[in-house]
Motif scaffolding. Structure first.
Motif, PDB file in Angstrom:
ATOM      1  N   ALA A 145      -5.587   5.706  -2.013  1.00  0.00           N
ATOM      2  CA  ALA A 145      -6.288   5.988  -0.764  1.00  0.00           C
ATOM      3  C   ALA A 145      -5.759   5.098   0.349  1.00  0.00           C
ATOM      4  CB  ALA A 145      -7.786   5.744  -0.955  1.00  0.00           C
ATOM      5  N   PRO A 146      -5.793   5.563   1.593  1.00  0.00           N
ATOM      6  CA  PRO A 146      -5.319   4.739   2.708  1.00  0.00           C
ATOM      7  C   PRO A 146      -6.072   3.421   2.770  1.00  0.00           C
ATOM      8  CG  PRO A 146      -5.695   7.004   3.409  1.00  0.00           C
ATOM      9  CD  PRO A 146      -6.264   6.874   2.025  1.00  0.00           C
ATOM     10  N   PRO A 147      -5.389   2.319   3.051  1.00  0.00           N
ATOM     11  CA  PRO A 147      -6.043   1.012   3.079  1.00  0.00           C
ATOM     12  C   PRO A 147      -6.889   0.837   4.325  1.00  0.00           C
ATOM     13  CG  PRO A 147      -3.772   0.806   3.786  1.00  0.00           C
ATOM     14  CD  PRO A 147      -3.963   2.245   3.378  1.00  0.00           C
ATOM     15  N   LEU A 148      -7.862  -0.068   4.225  1.00  0.00           N
ATOM     16  CA  LEU A 148      -8.662  -0.405   5.390  1.00  0.00           C
ATOM     17  C   LEU A 148      -7.882  -1.299   6.346  1.00  0.00           C
ATOM     18  CD1 LEU A 148     -12.088  -1.117   3.642  1.00  0.00           C
ATOM     19  CD2 LEU A 148     -11.360   0.973   4.810  1.00  0.00           C
ATOM     20  N   ALA A 149      -6.922  -2.056   5.832  1.00  0.00           N
ATOM     21  CA  ALA A 149      -6.100  -2.939   6.649  1.00  0.00           C
ATOM     22  C   ALA A 149      -4.679  -2.902   6.109  1.00  0.00           C
ATOM     23  CB  ALA A 149      -6.646  -4.365   6.611  1.00  0.00           C
ATOM     24  N   PRO A 150      -3.665  -3.124   6.967  1.00  0.00           N
ATOM     25  CA  PRO A 150      -2.280  -3.043   6.506  1.00  0.00           C
ATOM     26  C   PRO A 150      -1.912  -4.118   5.498  1.00  0.00           C
ATOM     27  CG  PRO A 150      -2.385  -3.890   8.753  1.00  0.00           C
ATOM     28  CD  PRO A 150      -3.757  -3.408   8.404  1.00  0.00           C
ATOM     29  N   VAL A 151      -2.562  -5.281   5.557  1.00  0.00           N
ATOM     30  CA  VAL A 151      -2.266  -6.368   4.631  1.00  0.00           C
ATOM     31  C   VAL A 151      -3.567  -7.062   4.255  1.00  0.00           C
ATOM     32  CG1 VAL A 151       0.066  -6.806   5.485  1.00  0.00           C
ATOM     33  CG2 VAL A 151      -1.868  -7.967   6.543  1.00  0.00           C
ATOM     34  N   THR A 152      -3.491  -7.888   3.229  1.00  0.00           N
ATOM     35  CA  THR A 152      -4.656  -8.660   2.829  1.00  0.00           C
ATOM     36  C   THR A 152      -4.929  -9.768   3.845  1.00  0.00           C
ATOM     37  OG1 THR A 152      -3.305 -10.175   1.519  1.00  0.00           O
ATOM     38  CG2 THR A 152      -4.176  -8.219   0.399  1.00  0.00           C
ATOM     39  N   THR A 153      -6.150 -10.256   3.841  1.00  0.00           N
ATOM     40  CA  THR A 153      -6.524 -11.334   4.758  1.00  0.00           C
ATOM     41  C   THR A 153      -5.695 -12.586   4.503  1.00  0.00           C
ATOM     42  OG1 THR A 153      -8.780 -10.480   4.900  1.00  0.00           O
ATOM     43  CG2 THR A 153      -8.434 -12.773   5.549  1.00  0.00           C
ATOM     44  N   THR A 154      -5.416 -12.882   3.239  1.00  0.00           N
ATOM     45  CA  THR A 154      -4.657 -14.094   2.913  1.00  0.00           C
ATOM     46  C   THR A 154      -3.248 -14.047   3.493  1.00  0.00           C
ATOM     47  OG1 THR A 154      -4.012 -13.091   0.796  1.00  0.00           O
ATOM     48  CG2 THR A 154      -5.956 -14.528   0.802  1.00  0.00           C
TER      49      THR A 154
END
Length: 369
Positions: free
Chosen positions: A242-251
């Motif tokens: 599924a499409p991500p909520l954000a392009p990368v992780t917060t870290t």
């Protein structure tokens, strides 16, 4: 009376350079792809850059290390002057005769830094805009690649590895650089494909080797990469994630932002990021991080006021009154000026980039500000 004639100043690198990719090897991996639906970006045939861009990429890779902020800052700001002197001017990449002034160990270190910078430029050209040092990989799987990248084609799938190598030795040949890219991929990238780290699952990998002969000026750029196997024509389709909520992780985003703000000299912002990452104490609640907008060559940049302080006249800092400037006193200004010394390079963010991915660029602060 003895007449001393001053030696002519060496020509500094100013021209835009283009480095053509010399080779590209694909290494099979199972399963392929590691993340269903992932498609690696098409490998670029060349990269083009100016000294400021290479210096900025070298500085970005340096500031991903775990070291005191002041030390990282000094290392990063020395890169532009170094590449301007050690790389010859002209459209083709060639090394300056001044390289012979370096001892063997320092020449190897400089080649390694340039190799890391070229790798960063290549990864950016492939669309990977977020980065961190690969030290977060399990120590049980050493040796490992140098950097972790995210964003671009990897968004929603995980992260990719990048190993960097640079050589300016007399033994540099096309075959040697090709062999280095392949050897380092098999040893430091391939074993980690499919493993997990704090930034996500490693789904792909690259090994970039860059070499230039110091006298013949032959330059080579080789890339080894994970091969994506094409599925059988009659095979059932595999559902993509599924499409991500954000392009990368917060870290990973925080690691990239920390590097960018450190280069800009916004140390207060760096302190807040360190606190969010659990690596420092919480800064004061009344902390102010002022930035100014600078127009240069038809473009608008964001500059940290902290980095501009050594070049501004004291009358620009009123003791009281509203406005974009915090109340700086002459004693505080002198403290900053003594700390940073004379004119130096100031890192800034393109205004559009600052509002999206916070990608830094570098420009030289004029003496008259």
């Amino acid at each position: 009376m003895t007449i001393v004639t001053a030696a002519p100043a060496p020509a500094l690198w100013r021209a835009e350079k283009t480095v053509v990719r010399s080779g590209h090897r694909l290494h099979p991996h199972s399963p392929s792809p590691v993340s269903a639906g992932f498609a690696a970006p098409t490998m670029v045939g060349q990269i083009t850059f100016r000294p400021e861009a290479l210096a900025a990429s070298i500085a970005r890779t340096i500031t991903l290390r775990h070291a005191p902020v002041a030390l990282l800052d000094r290392w990063a700001r020395a890169q532009l002057l170094e590449v301007e002197y050690m790389v010859a001017d002209g459209a083709a990449f060639a090394l300056s005769p001044d390289l012979t002034a370096l001892a063997d160990a320092e020449r190897s270190a400089f080649a390694g830094r340039v190799g890391a910078g070229v790798t960063d430029l290549l990864m950016n050209a492939l669309g990977y805009a977020w980065r961190d040092n690969a030290m977060c990989l399990s120590s049980k799987l050493d040796p490992h690649a140098d950097f972790i990248y995210g964003g671009g084609a990897a968004s929603g799938h995980g992260v990719v590895l990048a190993e960097a190598h640079g050589s300016f030795a007399l033994a540099v040949t096309d075959g040697r650089i090709d062999g280095e890219a392949r050897r380092k991929y098999l040893r430091q990238v391939k074993p980690h494909i499919g493993s997990s780290c704090v930034h996500g699952k490693v789904i792909h990998g690259y090994s970039v080797a860059f070499g230039s002969h110091p006298t013949a000026h032959d330059t080579y750029l080789h890339v080894a990469e994970t091969k994506i196997t094409k599925g059988r024509k009659n095979a059932p389709p595999v559902a993509a994630p599924a499409p991500p909520l954000a392009p990368v992780t917060t870290t990973l985003a925080l690691a990239s932002h920390r590097s960018n703000f450190l280069l800009m000299g916004a140390y207060g912002v760096v302190a807040w990021i360190d606190w969010l990452r659990g690596a420092g104490e919480q800064p004061e609640d009344d902390f102010i991080a002022p930035f100014v907008t600078v127009e240069l060559a038809g473009r608008r940049f964001w500059v940290s006021l902290e980095a501009l302080l050594p070049y501004m006249r004291p009358w620009l800092f009123p003791d009281e009154g509203p406005g974009p400037w915090p109340p700086w006193h002459w004693e505080e200004f002198e403290r900053w000026r003594r700390r940073y010394g004379g004119p130096r390079n100031i890192f800034a963010m393109d205004e559009w980039a600052a509002k999206s991915e916070l990608a830094p660029v570098v420009w030289t602060a004029p003496r008259g500000i």
